[in-house]
Design a protein around this motif. Structure first.
Motif, PDB file in Angstrom:
ATOM      1  N   TYR A  96       0.825  -1.209   0.000  1.00 12.32           N
ATOM      2  CA  TYR A  96       0.000   0.000   0.000  1.00 12.32           C
ATOM      3  C   TYR A  96       0.860   1.260   0.000  1.00 12.32           C
ATOM      4  N   GLY A 100       0.328   2.937  -3.310  1.00 12.26           N
ATOM      5  CA  GLY A 100      -0.850   3.774  -3.083  1.00 12.26           C
ATOM      6  C   GLY A 100      -2.165   3.101  -3.472  1.00 12.26           C
ATOM      7  N   GLU A 101      -2.134   1.818  -3.780  1.00 15.65           N
ATOM      8  CA  GLU A 101      -3.358   1.121  -4.205  1.00 15.65           C
ATOM      9  C   GLU A 101      -4.224   0.763  -2.995  1.00 15.65           C
ATOM     10  N   GLU A 102      -5.421   1.283  -3.006  1.00  6.59           N
ATOM     11  CA  GLU A 102      -6.348   1.156  -1.884  1.00  6.59           C
ATOM     12  C   GLU A 102      -6.626  -0.298  -1.466  1.00  6.59           C
ATOM     13  N   ARG A 105      -4.526  -1.461   1.423  1.00  5.20           N
ATOM     14  CA  ARG A 105      -4.875  -0.867   2.718  1.00  5.20           C
ATOM     15  C   ARG A 105      -6.102  -1.579   3.303  1.00  5.20           C
ATOM     16  N   LYS A 106      -7.096  -1.759   2.441  1.00  2.00           N
ATOM     17  CA  LYS A 106      -8.340  -2.385   2.874  1.00  2.00           C
ATOM     18  C   LYS A 106      -8.101  -3.801   3.411  1.00  2.00           C
ATOM     19  N   SER A 167      -6.277   3.201   9.592  1.00  2.05           N
ATOM     20  CA  SER A 167      -7.714   2.935   9.749  1.00  2.05           C
ATOM     21  C   SER A 167      -8.377   4.019  10.583  1.00  2.05           C
TER      22      SER A 167
END
Ligand code: DMJ
Length: 456
Positions: A96, A100-102, A105-106, A167
């Motif tokens: 992430y 920067g790819e969401e 993170r998710k 988060s």
């Protein structure tokens, strides 16, 4: 060269074991370790950041697509909290921050939430094993007195601080800060941290101390928590330097041949054995040198250099020029494995990791030479048609392969080799710390809460 090696390791994993945890490079099929339960794709998640850093764009893209479509934590599986944290949470967090790819993170936060029930113990010291469906935890049946393991519950800090950061939920950071609170309340024998702590009673198990297996990355994370906090985490700093002081007094010894080593401590008695895992400490001492109290910077660098030299000797004194799992300094030997079951090499990174830190911090060319020797040995003895394999006996002249391509070979060994031969401005230490699986996490700079800045 490490890029070519990565390509060989990755292509074969993709060809024969895609979506499974690891590759068996001799039998050319998937390998499932019970450390990850039914969670799949360990090699993919562990390798994401290495692919990114090496600019293997196609491969990174296919790995990302696999994560999007297939990485699933809604499984009935008992997993190792530590292994899943360092490889999966750590791998996703780095992917992430780098890309920067969401989706990364998710998935990292989703997995972090699945791990939270492990902390439901009377002290808040987490269980080693957790069923991520039922939320029921327990400890390794072999661990002294039902204890949790220092290197396991002590190696969650960096990832959990980032999970809270990403988060907005403070619960992750609270859980790991509580671990420190429990540790700080306890008496420590000679200032040392035993490897075993019972999560119900809050008491130590056996007084065994190690900077290798069962202890290692706890110490690493104290230092790195301080560095990752932009040197604001004074508690982590103090715990680290106090621990190093006790380690120097009670565990570090010099052999008659002049090799510095870190022994194991068993209730006050020394076992003159050093594990391959312990070799990471050379890099740790050097990385921590800058902040060392009482003008000890030079001393900590020197300590790092001596450990690097000893570990290099452990490689050089084998016929394959790859180090054994453990080597001894007793019974007339130095830096040599004497027991058959300690002569194996499973593609571990720690020695190369230490070369990389020593190179960056001293620029002494010998560390690149030593890294190159390791590359040659890996190519000669571990590379097979179907990928890279560990070796059962590094003192033998003929390879007996163990038929496992460990996921940490792609996340750590090859990444550290790549960094060893790159410029210092690739993932500079002022902005990044590496988790214990070599996943880079950004320093959380005190003067800017903004993520872009941290991605420099
Ligand atoms: C990795 O999973 C990590 O480096 C961990 O800290 C120790 N064991 C392996 C590599 O040897």
């Amino acid at each position: 060269v490490s890029l070519q090696m990565m390509k060989h390791a990755w292509d074969n994993y993709k060809r024969y074991a895609w979506g499974l945890n690891e590759l068996k490079p001799i039998s050319k099929q998937g390998h499932s370790s019970n450390l990850f339960g039914n969670i799949q794709g360990a090699t993919i998640v562990d390798a994401l950041d290495t692919l990114y850093i090496m600019e293997m764009k196609e491969e990174f893209k296919e790995a990302k697509e696999w994560v999007e479509k297939n990485l699933d934590f809604n499984v009935n599986a008992e997993i190792s909290v530590f292994e899943v944290n360092i490889r999966f949470v750590g791998g996703l967090l780095s992917a992430y921050y780098l890309s920067g790819e969401e989706v990364f993170r998710k998935k990292a936060v989703e997995l972090g939430e699945k791990l939270l029930p492990a902390f439901n113990t009377p002290t808040g010291i987490p269980w080693a094993l957790l069923n991520i469906k039922s939320g029921i935890g327990r400890n390794w049946p072999w661990a002294s007195g039902g204890s949790s393991i220092l290197a396991e519950f002590g190696t969650l800090h960096l990832e959990f601080v980032h999970l809270s950061h990403l988060s907005g939920n403070p619960v992750f950071a609270e859980k790991v800060m509580n671990i420190r609170k429990v540790l700080n309340r306890l008496d420590k024998p000679e200032g040392l941290y035993p490897n075993y702590l019972n999560p119900s009673s809050g008491q130590w198990g056996q007084h065994h101390v190690s900077i290798g297996g069962l202890g290692d990355s706890f110490y690493e994370y104290l230092l790195k928590a301080w560095l990752m906090s932009d040197k604001t985490d004074e508690e982590g700093k103090k715990m680290y330097y106090d621990a190093v002081q006790a380690i120097e007094t009670h565990l570090i010894r010099k052999s008659s041949g002049g090799l510095t080593y870190i022994a194991e401590w068993k209730g006050g008695l020394l076992e003159h054995k050093m594990g391959h895992l312990t070799c990471f400490a050379g890099g740790m001492f050097a990385l921590g040198a800058d902040g060392a109290p009482n003008d000890k910077t030079g001393h900590h660098i020197e300590l790092g250099a001596e450990i690097a030299r000893t570990c290099h000797e452990s490689y050089d004194r084998t016929s394959m020029k790859l180090g054994p799992e453990a080597f001894r300094f007793d019974g007339g030997v130095e830096a040599i494995a004497t027991r058959q079951n300690e002569k194996y090499y499973i593609l571990r990174p720690e020695v190369i990791e230490t070369y990389m830190y020593m190179w960056r911090l001293t620029h002494d060319p010998k560390y690149r030479q030593w890294g190159w020797e390791a590359v040659e040995a890996l190519e000669k003895h571990c590379r097979v048609d179907g990928g890279y394999s560990g070796i059962r006996d590094v003192y033998n002249n003929h390879e007996s392969h163990d038929d496992v391509q460990q996921s940490f070979f792609l996340s750590e060994t090859l990444k550290y080799l790549y960094l060893l031969f790159s410029e210092d401005d690739l993932l500079p230490f002022e902005h990044w710390v590496f988790n214990t699986e070599a996943h880079p996490l950004p320093v959380l700079h005190k003067d800017d809460g903004n993520k872009e800045e941290n991605q420099k």
